[in-house]
Design an enzyme around this catalytic site. Structure first.
Site, mmCIF file in Angstrom:
data_model
loop_
_atom_site.group_PDB
_atom_site.id
_atom_site.type_symbol
_atom_site.label_atom_id
_atom_site.label_comp_id
_atom_site.label_asym_id
_atom_site.label_seq_id
_atom_site.Cartn_x
_atom_site.Cartn_y
_atom_site.Cartn_z
ATOM 1 N N ARG A 137 40.399 53.545 49.792
ATOM 2 C CA ARG A 137 39.117 53.877 49.166
ATOM 3 C C ARG A 137 38.338 52.583 48.952
ATOM 4 O O ARG A 137 38.909 51.556 48.624
ATOM 5 C CB ARG A 137 39.345 54.523 47.800
ATOM 6 C CG ARG A 137 39.861 55.927 47.857
ATOM 7 C CD ARG A 137 40.158 56.457 46.468
ATOM 8 N NE ARG A 137 38.965 56.521 45.629
ATOM 9 C CZ ARG A 137 38.786 55.798 44.533
ATOM 10 N NH1 ARG A 137 39.704 54.962 44.130
ATOM 11 N NH2 ARG A 137 37.692 55.916 43.821
ATOM 12 N N ARG B 62 28.841 52.713 44.478
ATOM 13 C CA ARG B 62 28.168 53.348 43.340
ATOM 14 C C ARG B 62 26.671 53.364 43.594
ATOM 15 O O ARG B 62 26.086 52.311 43.834
ATOM 16 C CB ARG B 62 28.391 52.536 42.082
ATOM 17 C CG ARG B 62 29.805 52.508 41.642
ATOM 18 C CD ARG B 62 29.828 51.667 40.392
ATOM 19 N NE ARG B 62 31.191 51.429 39.986
ATOM 20 C CZ ARG B 62 31.519 50.533 39.086
ATOM 21 N NH1 ARG B 62 30.601 49.789 38.521
ATOM 22 N NH2 ARG B 62 32.764 50.368 38.748
ATOM 23 N N ARG C 18 53.072 36.956 47.370
ATOM 24 C CA ARG C 18 51.896 36.115 47.631
ATOM 25 C C ARG C 18 51.657 35.311 46.367
ATOM 26 O O ARG C 18 51.957 35.770 45.261
ATOM 27 C CB ARG C 18 50.637 36.941 47.915
ATOM 28 C CG ARG C 18 50.644 37.735 49.178
ATOM 29 C CD ARG C 18 50.479 36.940 50.436
ATOM 30 N NE ARG C 18 49.210 36.216 50.521
ATOM 31 C CZ ARG C 18 48.982 35.252 51.420
ATOM 32 N NH1 ARG C 18 49.931 34.887 52.266
ATOM 33 N NH2 ARG C 18 47.814 34.648 51.472
ATOM 34 N N ARG D 190 37.974 32.385 45.286
ATOM 35 C CA ARG D 190 37.084 32.571 44.128
ATOM 36 C C ARG D 190 36.955 31.258 43.372
ATOM 37 O O ARG D 190 37.828 30.394 43.453
ATOM 38 C CB ARG D 190 37.674 33.562 43.119
ATOM 39 C CG ARG D 190 38.144 34.851 43.647
ATOM 40 C CD ARG D 190 38.368 35.858 42.532
ATOM 41 N NE ARG D 190 39.462 35.538 41.616
ATOM 42 C CZ ARG D 190 39.871 36.307 40.625
ATOM 43 N NH1 ARG D 190 39.268 37.465 40.397
ATOM 44 N NH2 ARG D 190 40.858 35.956 39.840
ATOM 45 N N GLU E 77 40.467 29.100 43.510
ATOM 46 C CA GLU E 77 41.703 29.840 43.806
ATOM 47 C C GLU E 77 41.958 29.885 45.313
ATOM 48 O O GLU E 77 41.111 30.368 46.063
ATOM 49 C CB GLU E 77 41.610 31.275 43.269
ATOM 50 C CG GLU E 77 41.475 31.341 41.764
ATOM 51 C CD GLU E 77 41.611 32.745 41.209
ATOM 52 O OE1 GLU E 77 41.648 32.875 39.978
ATOM 53 O OE2 GLU E 77 41.662 33.715 41.984
ATOM 54 N N TYR F 214 53.240 45.380 41.179
ATOM 55 C CA TYR F 214 52.082 44.862 40.463
ATOM 56 C C TYR F 214 51.716 45.812 39.330
ATOM 57 O O TYR F 214 51.542 47.013 39.549
ATOM 58 C CB TYR F 214 50.867 44.682 41.394
ATOM 59 C CG TYR F 214 49.697 44.148 40.605
ATOM 60 C CD1 TYR F 214 49.574 42.789 40.355
ATOM 61 C CD2 TYR F 214 48.767 45.019 40.035
ATOM 62 C CE1 TYR F 214 48.548 42.298 39.573
ATOM 63 C CE2 TYR F 214 47.738 44.535 39.253
ATOM 64 C CZ TYR F 214 47.631 43.174 39.029
ATOM 65 O OH TYR F 214 46.625 42.694 38.240
ATOM 66 N N ASP G 49 48.933 46.126 35.995
ATOM 67 C CA ASP G 49 47.907 45.564 35.128
ATOM 68 C C ASP G 49 48.478 45.472 33.713
ATOM 69 O O ASP G 49 49.454 46.153 33.378
ATOM 70 C CB ASP G 49 46.658 46.468 35.132
ATOM 71 C CG ASP G 49 45.713 46.114 36.271
ATOM 72 O OD1 ASP G 49 45.692 44.942 36.683
ATOM 73 O OD2 ASP G 49 44.996 47.014 36.743
HETATM 74 C C1 LIG Z 1 46.776 35.880 39.241
HETATM 75 C C2 LIG Z 1 46.906 37.134 38.410
HETATM 76 C C3 LIG Z 1 45.788 37.691 37.806
HETATM 77 C C4 LIG Z 1 45.915 38.849 37.038
HETATM 78 N N1 LIG Z 1 44.806 39.385 36.441
HETATM 79 C C5 LIG Z 1 44.910 40.506 35.705
HETATM 80 C C6 LIG Z 1 43.771 41.094 35.090
HETATM 81 O O1 LIG Z 1 42.653 40.594 35.214
HETATM 82 N N2 LIG Z 1 43.946 42.222 34.360
HETATM 83 C C7 LIG Z 1 45.167 42.818 34.198
HETATM 84 O O2 LIG Z 1 45.268 43.838 33.514
HETATM 85 N N3 LIG Z 1 46.276 42.272 34.755
HETATM 86 C C8 LIG Z 1 46.177 41.145 35.502
HETATM 87 N N4 LIG Z 1 47.303 40.588 36.075
HETATM 88 C C9 LIG Z 1 48.613 41.217 35.819
HETATM 89 C C10 LIG Z 1 49.286 40.648 34.550
HETATM 90 O O3 LIG Z 1 49.499 39.267 34.717
HETATM 91 C C11 LIG Z 1 50.628 41.343 34.345
HETATM 92 O O4 LIG Z 1 50.428 42.712 34.092
HETATM 93 C C12 LIG Z 1 51.450 40.797 33.176
HETATM 94 O O5 LIG Z 1 51.279 39.446 32.957
HETATM 95 C C13 LIG Z 1 52.885 41.068 33.482
HETATM 96 O O6 LIG Z 1 53.693 40.633 32.426
HETATM 97 P P1 LIG Z 1 55.229 40.360 32.662
HETATM 98 O O7 LIG Z 1 55.804 40.077 31.332
HETATM 99 O O8 LIG Z 1 55.827 41.461 33.472
HETATM 100 O O9 LIG Z 1 55.297 39.091 33.635
HETATM 101 P P2 LIG Z 1 55.038 37.544 33.380
HETATM 102 O O10 LIG Z 1 53.777 37.321 32.657
HETATM 103 O O11 LIG Z 1 55.199 36.885 34.696
HETATM 104 O O12 LIG Z 1 56.246 37.096 32.441
HETATM 105 C C14 LIG Z 1 57.554 36.888 32.930
HETATM 106 C C15 LIG Z 1 58.140 35.720 32.140
HETATM 107 O O13 LIG Z 1 59.523 35.636 32.430
HETATM 108 C C16 LIG Z 1 59.873 34.268 32.450
HETATM 109 N N5 LIG Z 1 61.119 34.117 33.209
HETATM 110 C C17 LIG Z 1 61.328 34.438 34.503
HETATM 111 N N6 LIG Z 1 62.578 34.142 34.848
HETATM 112 C C18 LIG Z 1 63.182 33.617 33.757
HETATM 113 C C19 LIG Z 1 64.467 33.081 33.499
HETATM 114 N N7 LIG Z 1 65.391 33.009 34.461
HETATM 115 N N8 LIG Z 1 64.756 32.634 32.256
HETATM 116 C C20 LIG Z 1 63.807 32.655 31.277
HETATM 117 N N9 LIG Z 1 62.562 33.120 31.480
HETATM 118 C C21 LIG Z 1 62.245 33.600 32.699
HETATM 119 C C22 LIG Z 1 58.677 33.611 33.136
HETATM 120 O O14 LIG Z 1 58.633 32.221 32.856
HETATM 121 C C23 LIG Z 1 57.520 34.384 32.522
HETATM 122 O O15 LIG Z 1 57.034 33.741 31.367
HETATM 123 C C24 LIG Z 1 47.183 39.457 36.882
HETATM 124 C C25 LIG Z 1 48.305 38.910 37.513
HETATM 125 C C26 LIG Z 1 48.167 37.767 38.270
HETATM 126 C C27 LIG Z 1 49.392 37.211 38.955
#
Ligand SMILES: Cc1cc2nc3c(=O)[nH]c(=O)nc-3n(C[C@H](O)[C@H](O)[C@H](O)COP(=O)(O)OP(=O)(O)OC[C@H]3O[C@@H](n4cnc5c(N)ncnc54)[C@H](O)[C@@H]3O)c2cc1C
Length: 373
Positions: free
Chosen positions: A176, A180, A253, A284, A309, A357, A359
């Site tokens: 999609r 708009r 990626r 960007r 980026e 992935y 959000d």
């Molecule tokens: C570039 C980018 C842009 C984004 N923009 C948006 C947005 O605009 N809006 C939105 O809603 N979402 C966005 N997201 C998605 C958002 O980042 C995620 O939904 C969210 O951060 C996921 O949280 P998490 O805890 O699963 O992962 P993470 O934030 O990656 O946390 C995982 C943590 O585990 C730790 N860890 C890993 N392995 C180990 C280990 N062996 N020992 C100890 N610690 C460890 C890491 O250091 C990290 O701190 C984006 C993602 C990216 C990559």
């Protein structure tokens, strides 16, 4: 030796929200992170009075009022509305595709004129296909929005994002492409969006209030010790690493950020500008102050910080940002998931452990509905 109900590996949004909800249920958690700070990818670094989104721009958006109220209970969110601008060889277009974009592209002024132009270009693309289905991303995009939008706003950007030609990318990536027929540059359709006032660290600090944390603590460097501390482990790191890559490595990626501090108050007048031509190597430029400073406040802060980026193939040692959910990687993930499903002591959650992935609002929702026993 058991001191906690849960050792939470990772202090990103998943780990922090999980720990917060667990605490509300009377559970005791220890949250550890291998990075030198808490917050995972939403972490902000404060420089020149600006909160820099160190691991990429993060905009919170949701239509779930419970989620919105929950995050706002820790820190108020501002009224930031994501309205990216595209720069194609110096021509500027509003995104997402809306009446402003169509006016800039074709000088059409009414929804009827815009629709007629889009239909004309879609028909052209369909005739080229001679009745067959689109077989790649280029053909798919052409039948969805026609050649002008595809060539100026989609092709170069997508090729930079994926590191491959649109002719080699599968059609399903863009089933999609919403257009708009209103003058509305708001990128998200959600009811609520914004940025925590004072940055995401305030949200993480609020979630983790009263909870023990350790930074610079890699689970794998002292696995037996961390496991001995709790009845259950909540693991938010890479699932293939948890199993010592026994079936092979999952692919990602990643994005490389080139940050610059500029001696001017306002560089591009918007938080997000996409560079949609192939020849500019970055995808960007993010200008961080515009996430939290509006109107005169932009000029009260004399400097600005931008991040270019570059979308990059992931290699060991780089940040694994986006799972590559193609057939090969999904099949590999399934093998790890089968092992994970048999674990009694470990809960796998978040974007790395679930190889998906998410959000931010989805991460919060999952934890709000988690059933603690
Ligand atoms: C570039 C980018 C842009 C984004 N923009 C948006 C947005 O605009 N809006 C939105 O809603 N979402 C966005 N997201 C998605 C958002 O980042 C995620 O939904 C969210 O951060 C996921 O949280 P998490 O805890 O699963 O992962 P993470 O934030 O990656 O946390 C995982 C943590 O585990 C730790 N860890 C890993 N392995 C180990 C280990 N062996 N020992 C100890 N610690 C460890 C890491 O250091 C990290 O701190 C984006 C993602 C990216 C990559």
């Amino acid at each position: 030796m058991i001191k906690y109900d849960y050792v939470v590996v990772g202090s990103g949004l998943f780990g922090a929200t999980f720990a917060c909800m667990a605490r509300r249920q009377g559970k005791k958690c220890l949250v550890i992170d291998k990075r030198p700070h808490l917050g995972g990818n939403v972490y902000c670094e404060r420089k020149e009075g600006i909160n820099v989104h160190k691991y990429g721009a993060h905009i919170f958006h949701t239509s779930n009022k419970q989620v919105w109220d929950f995050v706002n209970s820790f820190t108020e969110f501002n009224r930031y509305t994501n309205s990216p601008v595209a720069n194609y060889k110096g021509e500027l277009y509003n995104l997402p595709f809306n009446m402003n974009t169509f006016y800039q592209m074709w000088h059409v002024r009414t929804p009827e004129e815009a629709q007629a132009k889009i239909t004309e270009q879609k028909v052209e693309a369909l005739q080229t296909l001679e009745g067959r289905e689109p077989v790649n991303l280029e053909e798919q995009a052409l039948v969805l929005v026609g050649k002008d939008i595809y060539e100026k706003l989609i092709r170069g950007y997508t090729e930079k994002q994926w590191g491959r030609s649109c002719k080699e990318l599968p059609a399903f990536i863009i089933r999609r492409l919403p257009v708009r027929l209103v003058f509305d540059n708001n990128y998200f359709n959600d009811t609520y969006q914004g940025i925590p006032i004072g940055g995401y660290n305030k949200l993480i600090d609020g979630l983790l209030e009263g909870i023990e944390t350790r930074i610079n603590a890699d689970f794998f460097e002292n696995r037996t010790y961390w496991e001995s501390l709790a009845d259950r482990i909540v693991f938010t790191g890479q699932i293939d690493e948890f199993y010592d890559y026994r079936f092979g490595k999952l692919e990602y990626r990643t994005v490389r950020f080139e940050e610059e501090t500029l001696d001017m108050p306002n560089y591009q007048g918007n938080a997000v500008v996409n560079y949609t031509e192939r020849e500019v190597p970055y995808t960007r430029i993010i200008e961080h102050k515009h996430f939290e400073m509006f109107g005169d406040a932009v000029y009260q802060c004399p400097k600005t910080i931008i991040s270019k980026e570059y979308s990059t193939e992931w290699k060991d040692g780089m940040e694994p940002y986006y799972p590559v959910n193609d057939g090969k990687n999904n099949a590999l993930y399934q093998k790890y998931k089968e092992l994970a499903d048999k674990e009694e002591k470990v809960i796998f959650g978040g974007r790395l452990a679930e190889y998906r992935y998410y959000d931010m609002h989805q991460i919060v929702t999952k934890n709000l509905v988690f059933k603690f026993d």
